[in-house]
Write a protein that holds these residues in place. Structure first.
Motif, PDB file in Angstrom:
ATOM      1  N   ASP A  44      -1.310  -6.714  -5.930  1.00 39.51           N
ATOM      2  CA  ASP A  44      -1.779  -5.568  -5.161  1.00 39.51           C
ATOM      3  C   ASP A  44      -0.865  -4.379  -5.447  1.00 39.51           C
ATOM      4  O   ASP A  44       0.351  -4.469  -5.232  1.00 39.51           O
ATOM      5  CB  ASP A  44      -1.778  -5.896  -3.669  1.00 39.51           C
ATOM      6  CG  ASP A  44      -2.342  -4.772  -2.827  1.00 39.51           C
ATOM      7  OD1 ASP A  44      -1.606  -3.803  -2.556  1.00 39.51           O
ATOM      8  OD2 ASP A  44      -3.527  -4.854  -2.450  1.00 39.51           O
ATOM      9  N   ASP A  45      -1.443  -3.269  -5.913  1.00 33.95           N
ATOM     10  CA  ASP A  45      -0.636  -2.106  -6.291  1.00 33.95           C
ATOM     11  C   ASP A  45       0.131  -1.527  -5.105  1.00 33.95           C
ATOM     12  O   ASP A  45       1.299  -1.159  -5.223  1.00 33.95           O
ATOM     13  CB  ASP A  45      -1.524  -1.022  -6.898  1.00 33.95           C
ATOM     14  CG  ASP A  45      -2.116  -1.433  -8.238  1.00 33.95           C
ATOM     15  OD1 ASP A  45      -1.658  -2.449  -8.789  1.00 33.95           O
ATOM     16  OD2 ASP A  45      -3.025  -0.730  -8.724  1.00 33.95           O
ATOM     17  N   ALA A  48       3.017  -3.846  -4.194  1.00 28.93           N
ATOM     18  CA  ALA A  48       4.058  -3.751  -5.217  1.00 28.93           C
ATOM     19  C   ALA A  48       4.882  -2.487  -5.039  1.00 28.93           C
ATOM     20  O   ALA A  48       6.122  -2.513  -5.108  1.00 28.93           O
ATOM     21  CB  ALA A  48       3.419  -3.776  -6.609  1.00 28.93           C
ATOM     22  N   SER A  49       4.206  -1.368  -4.784  1.00 27.90           N
ATOM     23  CA  SER A  49       4.920  -0.115  -4.570  1.00 27.90           C
ATOM     24  C   SER A  49       5.789  -0.182  -3.322  1.00 27.90           C
ATOM     25  O   SER A  49       6.905   0.338  -3.295  1.00 27.90           O
ATOM     26  CB  SER A  49       3.922   1.040  -4.450  1.00 27.90           C
ATOM     27  OG  SER A  49       4.584   2.274  -4.295  1.00 27.90           O
ATOM     28  N   ASN A 123       2.688  -7.059  -9.899  1.00 23.40           N
ATOM     29  CA  ASN A 123       1.316  -6.677 -10.276  1.00 23.40           C
ATOM     30  C   ASN A 123       1.132  -6.443 -11.773  1.00 23.40           C
ATOM     31  O   ASN A 123       0.178  -5.781 -12.183  1.00 23.40           O
ATOM     32  CB  ASN A 123       0.868  -5.429  -9.509  1.00 23.40           C
ATOM     33  CG  ASN A 123       1.521  -4.157 -10.034  1.00 23.40           C
ATOM     34  OD1 ASN A 123       2.597  -4.204 -10.619  1.00 23.40           O
ATOM     35  ND2 ASN A 123       0.857  -3.029  -9.835  1.00 23.40           N
ATOM     36  N   ASN A 125       2.633  -4.555 -13.822  1.00 23.69           N
ATOM     37  CA  ASN A 125       2.752  -3.136 -14.185  1.00 23.69           C
ATOM     38  C   ASN A 125       1.433  -2.384 -14.017  1.00 23.69           C
ATOM     39  O   ASN A 125       1.191  -1.375 -14.677  1.00 23.69           O
ATOM     40  CB  ASN A 125       3.271  -2.964 -15.616  1.00 23.69           C
ATOM     41  CG  ASN A 125       3.749  -1.530 -15.886  1.00 23.69           C
ATOM     42  OD1 ASN A 125       4.317  -0.883 -14.998  1.00 23.69           O
ATOM     43  ND2 ASN A 125       3.514  -1.025 -17.079  1.00 23.69           N
ATOM     44  N   GLY A 126       0.584  -2.869 -13.152  1.00 22.17           N
ATOM     45  CA  GLY A 126      -0.639  -2.134 -12.852  1.00 22.17           C
ATOM     46  C   GLY A 126      -0.318  -0.769 -12.275  1.00 22.17           C
ATOM     47  O   GLY A 126       0.574  -0.631 -11.434  1.00 22.17           O
ATOM     48  N   GLY A 127      -1.039   0.265 -12.738  1.00 25.95           N
ATOM     49  CA  GLY A 127      -0.761   1.626 -12.294  1.00 25.95           C
ATOM     50  C   GLY A 127       0.579   2.143 -12.735  1.00 25.95           C
ATOM     51  O   GLY A 127       1.083   3.119 -12.170  1.00 25.95           O
ATOM     52  N   GLN A 128       1.168   1.490 -13.738  1.00 26.62           N
ATOM     53  CA  GLN A 128       2.490   1.878 -14.254  1.00 26.62           C
ATOM     54  C   GLN A 128       3.583   1.838 -13.171  1.00 26.62           C
ATOM     55  O   GLN A 128       4.594   2.533 -13.260  1.00 26.62           O
ATOM     56  CB  GLN A 128       2.431   3.284 -14.859  1.00 26.62           C
ATOM     57  CG  GLN A 128       1.595   3.400 -16.115  1.00 26.62           C
ATOM     58  CD  GLN A 128       2.204   2.639 -17.285  1.00 26.62           C
ATOM     59  OE1 GLN A 128       3.357   2.846 -17.648  1.00 26.62           O
ATOM     60  NE2 GLN A 128       1.428   1.749 -17.871  1.00 26.62           N
ATOM     61  N   ILE A 129       3.369   1.003 -12.157  1.00 24.05           N
ATOM     62  CA  ILE A 129       4.320   0.962 -11.043  1.00 24.05           C
ATOM     63  C   ILE A 129       5.681   0.422 -11.483  1.00 24.05           C
ATOM     64  O   ILE A 129       6.730   0.958 -11.111  1.00 24.05           O
ATOM     65  CB  ILE A 129       3.750   0.116  -9.887  1.00 24.05           C
ATOM     66  CG1 ILE A 129       2.599   0.875  -9.228  1.00 24.05           C
ATOM     67  CG2 ILE A 129       4.826  -0.193  -8.854  1.00 24.05           C
ATOM     68  CD1 ILE A 129       1.926   0.109  -8.125  1.00 24.05           C
ATOM     69  N   ALA A 197       3.670   7.099 -12.141  1.00 23.93           N
ATOM     70  CA  ALA A 197       2.739   6.126 -11.560  1.00 23.93           C
ATOM     71  C   ALA A 197       1.344   6.715 -11.388  1.00 23.93           C
ATOM     72  O   ALA A 197       1.129   7.928 -11.474  1.00 23.93           O
ATOM     73  CB  ALA A 197       3.278   5.640 -10.219  1.00 23.93           C
ATOM     74  N   LEU A 201       0.046   6.201  -5.720  1.00 21.36           N
ATOM     75  CA  LEU A 201       0.800   4.954  -5.601  1.00 21.36           C
ATOM     76  C   LEU A 201       2.252   5.178  -5.205  1.00 21.36           C
ATOM     77  O   LEU A 201       2.875   4.324  -4.584  1.00 21.36           O
ATOM     78  CB  LEU A 201       0.734   4.172  -6.924  1.00 21.36           C
ATOM     79  CG  LEU A 201      -0.652   3.650  -7.314  1.00 21.36           C
ATOM     80  CD1 LEU A 201      -0.607   2.986  -8.684  1.00 21.36           C
ATOM     81  CD2 LEU A 201      -1.177   2.670  -6.263  1.00 21.36           C
TER      82      LEU A 201
END
Length: 239
Positions: A44-45, A48-49, A123, A125-129, A197, A201
């Motif tokens: 979950d983005d 994770a953030s 996650n 690295n989804g959304g470059q988090i 990001a 996010l």
């Protein structure tokens, strides 16, 4: 402006058994928390953030910065062994810059790398988090190391003052008083993470141009002043 001998002695002091054990605790805890969160909440983005921002950047990075920054010079000043180093034909600003480089390297190793690993676990690295918070940790490592190295140079209670700044000013006042966030290394580094990001996010309370100026100013200013304070220390027999 870099002395290998000073660097070797500083690495040895920072990575001794007791201090290295302390440095390992927070990164291991971050990764363990990330594994547990991924197992229970999935990828979950937003989660994770929250983990990377709430624990990695807000707690782990400044605490490791305190350990590395103050530990690079504080113990030598406290026990008087700094006089042996100052007696060597090495310029005192060079000593400070070398110790800063070592402190930055140690802080980055024990904070930015675990942040990236935790981001991948949370996650993928989804959304470059993961990348966003890793960049924030890298930048924050530089500023924290400079600030806490300065504290180690000017005060015998550097660790206490460092913890007050990291845990009281940034974590407590930073969350309750909006104006205090402008003077927060965490918020300055978050502005970079926000740029990297995905939309929404990561949020920062300081704009990127101002954050960049403040990061550079604090790092350069703290390093320069630490050099001046070390230059002012007098050895027996000096005029």
């Amino acid at each position: 402006m870099y002395d290998p001998t000073v660097a070797r002695l500083t690495y040895r002091a920072l990575l001794g058994r007791r201090r290295a054990a302390i440095l390992f605790v927070l990164p291991v805890l971050l990764v363990a928390i990330s594994v547990a969160v991924r197992a229970f909440a999935g990828a979950d983005d937003g989660v994770a953030s929250g983990v990377l921002g709430g624990f990695a950047l807000a707690t782990m990075v400044p605490l490791i910065g305190v350990i590395a920054g103050t530990g690079a010079i504080g113990p030598e000043i406290d026990d008087g062994s700094i006089v042996y180093l100052l007696a060597k034909p090495v310029k005192r600003p060079t000593i400070i810059l070398t110790k800063l480089i070592v402190a930055v390297a140690v802080t980055m190793l024990f904070s930015a790398l675990p942040t990236f690993v935790a981001g991948l676990v949370l996650n993928g690295n989804g959304g470059q988090i993961a990348v966003a918070y890793t960049i924030a940790a890298l930048v924050a490592s530089i500023a924290y190391s400079a600030l806490f190295l300065l504290l180690g140079t000017v005060s015998r209670h550097a660790v206490v003052f460092g913890l007050v700044y990291a845990l009281v000013w940034e974590a407590l006042f930073g969350s309750l008083v909006p104006g205090a966030r402008t003077l927060s290394v965490q918020q300055w580094s978050l502005s970079l993470a926000e740029k990297v990001a995905g939309d929404g996010l990561v949020t920062a309370d300081v704009g990127l141009p101002l954050a960049t100026v403040l990061l550079v100013a604090v790092t350069v200013g703290a390093t320069w002043y630490a050099g001046q304070k070390l230059r002012a220390l007098k050895l027996a027999g000096e005029e």
